[in-house]
Design a protein around this motif. Structure first.
Motif, PDB file in Angstrom:
ATOM      1  N   ASP A 141      23.724  64.421  91.108  1.00 38.31           N
ATOM      2  CA  ASP A 141      22.371  64.428  90.530  1.00 38.31           C
ATOM      3  C   ASP A 141      22.389  63.828  89.130  1.00 38.31           C
ATOM      4  O   ASP A 141      21.509  63.032  88.770  1.00 38.31           O
ATOM      5  CB  ASP A 141      21.823  65.852  90.464  1.00 38.31           C
ATOM      6  N   PHE A 142      23.376  64.228  88.320  1.00 38.58           N
ATOM      7  CA  PHE A 142      23.502  63.669  86.970  1.00 38.58           C
ATOM      8  C   PHE A 142      23.624  62.143  87.032  1.00 38.58           C
ATOM      9  O   PHE A 142      22.955  61.413  86.302  1.00 38.58           O
ATOM     10  CB  PHE A 142      24.742  64.227  86.270  1.00 38.58           C
ATOM     11  N   ALA A 173      24.917  80.079  78.985  1.00 38.00           N
ATOM     12  CA  ALA A 173      25.440  78.884  78.309  1.00 38.00           C
ATOM     13  C   ALA A 173      25.579  77.713  79.278  1.00 38.00           C
ATOM     14  O   ALA A 173      25.353  76.556  78.907  1.00 38.00           O
ATOM     15  CB  ALA A 173      26.790  79.203  77.667  1.00 38.00           C
ATOM     16  N   ILE A 174      25.922  78.017  80.524  1.00 38.86           N
ATOM     17  CA  ILE A 174      26.028  76.967  81.539  1.00 38.86           C
ATOM     18  C   ILE A 174      24.669  76.326  81.794  1.00 38.86           C
ATOM     19  O   ILE A 174      24.542  75.099  81.872  1.00 38.86           O
ATOM     20  CB  ILE A 174      26.621  77.538  82.841  1.00 38.86           C
ATOM     21  N   ALA A 180      20.942  70.236  78.783  1.00 33.61           N
ATOM     22  CA  ALA A 180      21.259  69.238  77.748  1.00 33.61           C
ATOM     23  C   ALA A 180      21.728  67.932  78.390  1.00 33.61           C
ATOM     24  O   ALA A 180      21.361  66.839  77.938  1.00 33.61           O
ATOM     25  CB  ALA A 180      22.319  69.784  76.804  1.00 33.61           C
ATOM     26  N   ILE A 181      22.538  68.040  79.438  1.00 30.52           N
ATOM     27  CA  ILE A 181      23.002  66.837  80.141  1.00 30.52           C
ATOM     28  C   ILE A 181      21.818  66.138  80.806  1.00 30.52           C
ATOM     29  O   ILE A 181      21.697  64.907  80.754  1.00 30.52           O
ATOM     30  CB  ILE A 181      24.072  67.206  81.186  1.00 30.52           C
ATOM     31  N   GLY A 184      19.831  64.045  78.556  1.00 32.06           N
ATOM     32  CA  GLY A 184      20.553  62.925  77.964  1.00 32.06           C
ATOM     33  C   GLY A 184      21.167  63.244  76.624  1.00 32.06           C
ATOM     34  O   GLY A 184      21.663  62.350  75.929  1.00 32.06           O
ATOM     35  N   GLN A 185      21.165  64.523  76.231  1.00 27.38           N
ATOM     36  CA  GLN A 185      21.745  64.937  74.956  1.00 27.38           C
ATOM     37  C   GLN A 185      23.248  65.172  75.064  1.00 27.38           C
ATOM     38  O   GLN A 185      23.915  65.363  74.052  1.00 27.38           O
ATOM     39  CB  GLN A 185      21.054  66.214  74.473  1.00 27.38           C
ATOM     40  N   SER A 186      23.764  65.181  76.262  1.00 26.23           N
ATOM     41  CA  SER A 186      25.188  65.376  76.490  1.00 26.23           C
ATOM     42  C   SER A 186      25.542  64.666  77.780  1.00 26.23           C
ATOM     43  O   SER A 186      24.708  63.987  78.379  1.00 26.23           O
ATOM     44  CB  SER A 186      25.522  66.872  76.575  1.00 26.23           C
TER      45      SER A 186
END
Length: 219
Positions: A141-142, A173-174, A180-181, A184-186
Protein backbone atom coordinates in the motif's frame (compact mmCIF):
# COMPACT_ATOMS: atom_id res chain seq x y z
CA UNK A 1 -17.47 -19.66 -12.29
CA UNK A 2 -14.94 -19.50 -9.46
CA UNK A 3 -12.25 -22.04 -8.70
CA UNK A 4 -10.01 -21.93 -5.62
CA UNK A 5 -6.33 -22.40 -6.41
CA UNK A 6 -4.72 -21.88 -2.99
CA UNK A 7 -4.67 -23.86 0.26
CA UNK A 8 -6.62 -21.32 2.30
CA UNK A 9 -10.22 -21.45 3.43
CA UNK A 10 -13.18 -19.19 4.07
CA UNK A 11 -14.18 -18.98 7.71
CA UNK A 12 -17.82 -18.29 8.50
CA UNK A 13 -19.99 -18.17 11.60
CA UNK A 14 -22.58 -16.19 13.51
CA UNK A 15 -21.45 -12.76 14.75
CA UNK A 16 -23.07 -13.50 18.08
CA UNK A 17 -21.29 -16.84 18.33
CA UNK A 18 -22.65 -20.34 18.62
CA UNK A 19 -23.76 -22.86 16.02
CA UNK A 20 -26.70 -22.43 13.67
CA UNK A 21 -28.45 -24.13 10.78
CA UNK A 22 -27.95 -20.95 8.77
CA UNK A 23 -24.15 -21.21 9.02
CA UNK A 24 -24.29 -24.84 7.94
CA UNK A 25 -26.46 -24.00 4.93
CA UNK A 26 -24.16 -21.18 3.86
CA UNK A 27 -21.17 -23.47 4.29
CA UNK A 28 -22.82 -26.14 2.16
CA UNK A 29 -23.40 -23.78 -0.74
CA UNK A 30 -20.06 -21.97 -0.59
CA UNK A 31 -18.09 -25.21 -0.30
CA UNK A 32 -18.96 -25.90 -3.94
CA UNK A 33 -16.44 -23.23 -4.91
CA UNK A 34 -14.06 -22.72 -1.97
CA UNK A 35 -12.83 -24.51 1.11
CA UNK A 36 -15.07 -23.48 4.00
CA UNK A 37 -14.85 -23.90 7.76
CA UNK A 38 -17.61 -23.06 10.23
CA UNK A 39 -16.71 -21.73 13.67
CA UNK A 40 -18.94 -21.15 16.70
CA UNK A 41 -16.48 -18.47 17.83
CA UNK A 42 -16.27 -16.03 14.92
CA UNK A 43 -15.26 -13.06 17.07
CA UNK A 44 -12.42 -15.11 18.52
CA UNK A 45 -11.28 -16.10 15.04
CA UNK A 46 -11.37 -12.48 13.85
CA UNK A 47 -9.26 -11.39 16.82
CA UNK A 48 -6.74 -14.19 16.21
CA UNK A 49 -6.26 -12.89 12.68
CA UNK A 50 -6.07 -9.32 13.99
CA UNK A 51 -3.32 -10.26 16.47
CA UNK A 52 -1.09 -11.40 13.61
CA UNK A 53 -2.00 -8.48 11.36
CA UNK A 54 -1.07 -6.01 14.12
CA UNK A 55 2.33 -7.55 14.66
CA UNK A 56 3.42 -9.40 11.51
CA UNK A 57 1.94 -7.21 8.78
CA UNK A 58 2.18 -3.73 10.28
CA UNK A 59 5.67 -4.09 11.74
CA UNK A 60 6.95 -5.50 8.45
CA UNK A 61 5.42 -2.58 6.58
CA UNK A 62 6.91 0.20 8.72
CA UNK A 63 10.33 -1.49 8.72
CA UNK A 64 10.22 -2.34 5.02
CA UNK A 65 11.24 -5.90 5.91
CA UNK A 66 9.79 -9.38 5.97
CA UNK A 67 9.01 -10.80 9.39
CA UNK A 68 11.99 -13.15 9.13
CA UNK A 69 14.26 -10.17 8.55
CA UNK A 70 12.96 -7.96 11.34
CA UNK A 71 12.60 -10.72 13.92
CA UNK A 72 16.37 -11.32 13.70
CA UNK A 73 16.91 -7.85 15.14
CA UNK A 74 16.63 -7.56 18.94
CA UNK A 75 14.42 -4.49 18.62
CA UNK A 76 12.28 -6.21 16.00
CA UNK A 77 11.66 -9.25 18.15
CA UNK A 78 10.90 -7.04 21.16
CA UNK A 79 8.49 -4.90 19.17
CA UNK A 80 6.67 -7.98 17.89
CA UNK A 81 6.32 -9.32 21.42
CA UNK A 82 5.07 -6.00 22.85
CA UNK A 83 2.66 -5.34 20.00
CA UNK A 84 1.16 -8.83 20.16
CA UNK A 85 0.89 -8.78 23.96
CA UNK A 86 -0.92 -5.45 23.99
CA UNK A 87 -3.41 -6.59 21.36
CA UNK A 88 -3.99 -9.89 23.15
CA UNK A 89 -4.60 -8.06 26.45
CA UNK A 90 -7.22 -5.91 24.74
CA UNK A 91 -8.95 -8.97 23.26
CA UNK A 92 -9.09 -10.65 26.66
CA UNK A 93 -10.26 -7.48 28.41
CA UNK A 94 -13.14 -7.22 25.94
CA UNK A 95 -14.26 -10.74 26.82
CA UNK A 96 -13.17 -12.35 23.56
CA UNK A 97 -11.62 -15.81 23.58
CA UNK A 98 -9.20 -15.86 20.62
CA UNK A 99 -9.46 -19.05 18.60
CA UNK A 100 -6.55 -21.19 17.42
CA UNK A 101 -5.79 -20.67 13.74
CA UNK A 102 -2.19 -20.75 12.53
CA UNK A 103 -0.95 -21.00 16.12
CA UNK A 104 -2.47 -21.02 19.57
CA UNK A 105 -3.22 -17.32 20.10
CA UNK A 106 -1.96 -17.51 23.68
CA UNK A 107 1.85 -17.78 23.63
CA UNK A 108 3.13 -20.65 25.80
CA UNK A 109 3.73 -19.74 29.43
CA UNK A 110 2.17 -16.31 29.06
CA UNK A 111 1.21 -14.75 32.37
CA UNK A 112 -0.06 -11.29 31.57
CA UNK A 113 2.81 -10.95 29.10
CA UNK A 114 4.79 -13.35 26.94
CA UNK A 115 7.64 -15.28 28.53
CA UNK A 116 10.85 -15.79 26.55
CA UNK A 117 12.16 -19.32 26.35
CA UNK A 118 12.33 -22.40 24.17
CA UNK A 119 8.56 -22.87 24.08
CA UNK A 120 8.05 -19.28 22.98
CA UNK A 121 10.74 -19.66 20.32
CA UNK A 122 9.01 -22.72 18.88
CA UNK A 123 5.70 -20.85 18.87
CA UNK A 124 7.36 -18.01 17.00
CA UNK A 125 8.85 -20.43 14.47
CA UNK A 126 5.34 -21.62 13.62
CA UNK A 127 4.37 -18.06 12.75
CA UNK A 128 7.56 -17.61 10.73
CA UNK A 129 6.80 -20.76 8.78
CA UNK A 130 3.48 -19.25 7.73
CA UNK A 131 4.35 -15.57 7.29
CA UNK A 132 8.10 -15.16 7.63
CA UNK A 133 8.93 -14.52 3.99
CA UNK A 134 5.77 -12.76 2.83
CA UNK A 135 5.84 -9.12 1.80
CA UNK A 136 3.42 -7.16 3.96
CA UNK A 137 0.31 -6.02 2.11
CA UNK A 138 0.54 -2.71 3.96
CA UNK A 139 4.04 -2.20 2.57
CA UNK A 140 2.57 -2.65 -0.89
CA UNK A 141 0.00 0.00 0.00
CA UNK A 142 2.83 2.40 0.88
CA UNK A 143 4.60 1.68 -2.40
CA UNK A 144 1.45 2.25 -4.46
CA UNK A 145 0.33 5.35 -2.60
CA UNK A 146 -2.84 3.70 -1.33
CA UNK A 147 -4.61 4.34 1.95
CA UNK A 148 -3.79 1.63 4.47
CA UNK A 149 -6.17 -0.20 6.79
CA UNK A 150 -4.18 0.78 9.89
CA UNK A 151 -7.23 2.33 11.60
CA UNK A 152 -8.98 -1.04 11.40
CA UNK A 153 -5.95 -3.03 12.56
CA UNK A 154 -3.69 -1.52 15.24
CA UNK A 155 -5.99 1.49 15.37
CA UNK A 156 -8.92 -0.74 16.29
CA UNK A 157 -6.86 -2.25 19.10
CA UNK A 158 -6.03 1.23 20.44
CA UNK A 159 -9.66 2.40 20.25
CA UNK A 160 -10.98 -0.74 21.92
CA UNK A 161 -8.30 -0.53 24.62
CA UNK A 162 -9.61 2.87 25.72
CA UNK A 163 -13.01 1.34 26.41
CA UNK A 164 -11.51 -1.16 28.84
CA UNK A 165 -8.72 0.91 30.39
CA UNK A 166 -5.87 -1.04 28.77
CA UNK A 167 -2.63 0.80 27.95
CA UNK A 168 -1.38 0.33 24.40
CA UNK A 169 1.60 2.69 23.98
CA UNK A 170 3.33 0.47 21.40
CA UNK A 171 0.30 0.05 19.17
CA UNK A 172 -0.43 3.77 19.51
CA UNK A 173 3.09 4.64 18.35
CA UNK A 174 2.75 2.19 15.46
CA UNK A 175 -0.46 3.85 14.29
CA UNK A 176 1.19 7.27 14.41
CA UNK A 177 4.17 5.96 12.43
CA UNK A 178 1.96 4.50 9.70
CA UNK A 179 0.02 7.77 9.39
CA UNK A 180 3.31 9.69 9.11
CA UNK A 181 4.46 7.38 6.30
CA UNK A 182 1.11 7.73 4.55
CA UNK A 183 1.36 11.53 4.71
CA UNK A 184 4.83 11.40 3.18
CA UNK A 185 6.49 12.67 6.37
CA UNK A 186 8.44 9.44 6.76
CA UNK A 187 9.19 6.22 4.89
CA UNK A 188 9.49 2.51 5.72
CA UNK A 189 12.75 2.08 7.61
CA UNK A 190 14.17 -0.52 10.04
CA UNK A 191 15.04 2.36 12.39
CA UNK A 192 11.34 2.70 13.17
CA UNK A 193 11.56 -0.49 15.23
CA UNK A 194 13.75 1.07 17.89
CA UNK A 195 12.11 4.48 17.63
CA UNK A 196 8.68 3.04 18.44
CA UNK A 197 10.01 1.22 21.49
CA UNK A 198 11.72 4.39 22.71
CA UNK A 199 8.55 6.43 22.11
CA UNK A 200 6.67 3.99 24.34
CA UNK A 201 9.22 4.50 27.11
CA UNK A 202 9.07 8.29 26.68
CA UNK A 203 5.33 8.18 27.28
CA UNK A 204 5.99 6.82 30.74
CA UNK A 205 4.25 3.51 30.15
CA UNK A 206 5.50 0.27 31.66
CA UNK A 207 5.18 -1.55 28.35
CA UNK A 208 8.93 -1.34 27.70
CA UNK A 209 10.54 -1.14 31.15
CA UNK A 210 14.19 -1.17 30.15
CA UNK A 211 16.48 1.28 28.31
CA UNK A 212 17.68 0.36 24.84
CA UNK A 213 21.02 1.11 23.22
CA UNK A 214 21.26 2.54 19.71
CA UNK A 215 21.58 -1.00 18.40
CA UNK A 216 18.34 -2.03 20.05
CA UNK A 217 20.05 -4.17 22.69
CA UNK A 218 19.15 -4.23 26.35
CA UNK A 219 21.63 -2.28 28.42
Amino acid sequence: MYEQTNAGYLLIGELGGGESDRSERVSHWLSRAVNVKVTPNLQGAVWSKLLLNCSVTTIGAIAGLTMRAYIDRPEGRELFCRTYDEALSVAQASGVRPEKMLVDPIPPGRNGRSISGEAYNLWLVEILNGYGDAKASMLQDFERGRTTEIDFINGYVVDTARQFGVNTPVNTAIVETVHAITRGQSAPDPNHLLQILQTSVDRGEASVPFPLSNKGEKQ
